[in-house]
Each structure stands twice: as structure tokens, then as C-alpha cells.
Design a protein around this motif. Sequence first.
Motif: not given
Length: 406
Positions: A239-254, A354-361, A364-367
Amino acid sequence: MPELLDRVPDLVLLQRRTLWVLSAGQVLSGISFGATVSLGAVLAARISGDDGLSGLASAAITLGTALTSMPLAALAGRRGRGLALASGMAVALLGVGLVIVAVPTASFAMLLTGFLLIGAGQAANLQARFAATDLATDASRGRDLSMVVWATTIGAVLGPNLVGPGEELGAIVGMPALTGPYLFTLAGQLGGIVLYLTALRPDPLLLARADALTRPQASGLIARPDRPVAAGYAMLTVVGAHTVMVSVMAMTPIHLLHHGATLTVVGLTISLHIAGMFALSPVFGMLADRWGRLRTIALGFAILAASAAVIALGASDPTWVTVALILLGLGWSAATVAGAALLTETSAAELRVRRQGRNDAAMSLMGALGAVAAGGALGWVGFEGLALFTLPVIVVVVVLLPLGRR
């Protein structure tokens, strides 16, 4: 379930076949979502009449992924991976149909509902990487998972390039403008559904459970006591790696456009970033198997920190931003591949899916939340500050690394 084992004497060969099926499904899904995501923002802006609402298409897909990850995981736990993966793609297929109908009727609510349902297909894509670990051993778990992740590269590259041919095909059959590419989406989803229902047999999850019950020591599959602390840390890394990645990547084009970069440069930067995310995932998978999950996680977050440093020092130079985005993709790949493998093997059989599903949820939410927060941070502290704002997440994951051994 033990009778399944009588029909499958060689689990190694079955695992190899399972990986081919899952990889093929990822290619079909990647082609589908490449066209979907490419046009989502355009359709949202055109139907709503407000460019400011264009981001709601991507947000709806992400929200749909978060909402459907756990139900699909629960279905996999009861009926197996094949039915769960096919069900996710079937819901996404319904969503594609709603998007196509929403365009000529100019229904913004229907459009967003369609994209919300399409998120179920993305949830199935995420679950597929965990399906690759069901029959894997300690020596191959990271590699097997990463091979399915790598297959996403093919669809991610091909999908956006089908927009032009899709428009031409759509015009021939009389479809509304900008909906022709969804013909490829429909075909990809249908192909994936048929593939998972017919070729993913015996089901890897059900077979792994039967094998663990019958031969817990001889099979080499996971049959260990639950390690909730380590499993929680594994989820934190993903979750941490995905949040970092999306936060930076989403703003790069702008950011790049504000600094005078052309759309070609922006497209090349994002393409190289995606290549960093997926193309070398088998390398990190093999590294996780041979060097260890926690060391590979540490490597991934070190690369993410290097990406933030490059941005902080060279944000005004498109070349350095491109380098930083490649590092961002590589760090994400190493951390999420090793983290997913760690989550799988530290969770008891009855809790694993069950944990795998929680992980993916949560991923996605934190991203999604990270992308929204990054928009505000970009205007407040700039792109350099946004990159530095990700450092606390990186530091927390690295400091808590000993929890992964518990």
C-alpha cells in the motif's frame, strides 16, 4: 478435494500451465483497459461539459476496484480463482456496455456507473497475481507472481495503440464517436472470461488447499502457522509503495506541461515509467526468491527514495523527471512484488485469500486518495515538495522492516 490430487500427479507442470493461462488473461485485460483508460477522461469531459470533471472517470474505476476486491476474494475463497477472475471480468463487461450506451444518450451518471463497474475487471487483474502463488513453492513464489505482473506490460503497451484502429472499426459498424475502441475492450473481456472458465482447471487455489491437507510437508506449498504481524507489514509495503507511486505519477504530466514539455515528451515519460513498473518485475521476483523478501522490499523503497531525490534536485528538467519516473516504476515493482509474496506466505490458508482482497482494496483506495492529495500538494509546495512529501511513507516502511520477520 483430495481426489483432485489423483488427477494431477505433477504439480510443477500444472503450475507452469497455470502461469501461462494467467499471463494470457493479463494480456487480454491489459488490452481492454488500455483503451478504456485512454478515453475515459475525454468522454467524461465531453459528456459533462466540464474539463474539471474529466478525472472522475479514473476515480470511478479506482473506486470500483476498491469496492470489488474483497467480494471477489471471498468468491475465490469459496469457489476458486477461475470463477472469481471470470466474474470480475463479467462485471467489467457490463460496465463497458453502459459506457457505450452513455455516450449517445449523454448520460454522465451512466458513464460513471459504467466506469465504476469496469473497476471490477481491474480487481480481477490484481487477484491474478496472487493466483500465481497458489501452487508456487518458496523457491519460486516471487518469480511466479512477477511473471504474471510482467504480462501486464504487453497489454499496457498495445491497448492505447488500438484507439485509432478502434475508431475506424467503430465508424464502419456505426458506433458513436470515441466508442469504437471499446470493441477491443469487449473482445478482450469476453476472451478473458472464456479463458478463465475453461483453461484454469483444476483450479489452483482449490488444488493447493487439497495438497496442503493431504501432503503438508511433502508438497513444498504453504502450510505454516499464521504470522499476522508480518502479514500486516507486507500489506503496509504494498500500500505504501503504491501510494507513493500514484501520488507522484499522477501529477507528472501536469508538471511537465507547465514547464514547456510537449505531449510527445509527456507520453514518452509515462511510457518509460510503465516499463519500469512491469518490464523488470521478473528480475525483482527472482531477487525476492534468492535474496529474500525483506531485502528486496528495502531495495524497492531505496529506489523510491532515490526517485524523490532526483525530482527534488532536477524537477525543472524534463530529462531528470523522466529518470525519476523510471526509478519510481522500478521501486514500485520491487516493493510490491516482494510484498505480495511476503503477504501470501505469512498468512494461514484460511486467512490468505481474505487478506489478499483487503490488500488490493486498500492499495486501490490509498492510491486514489494519494492522487487527490497530490493535486492539492502540487499547487501548495510544487512538484519538488510533492516528491519530498512521500519520504515519510518511505521512512516508516523502512523503519518498521523488522516487523516482517515476526
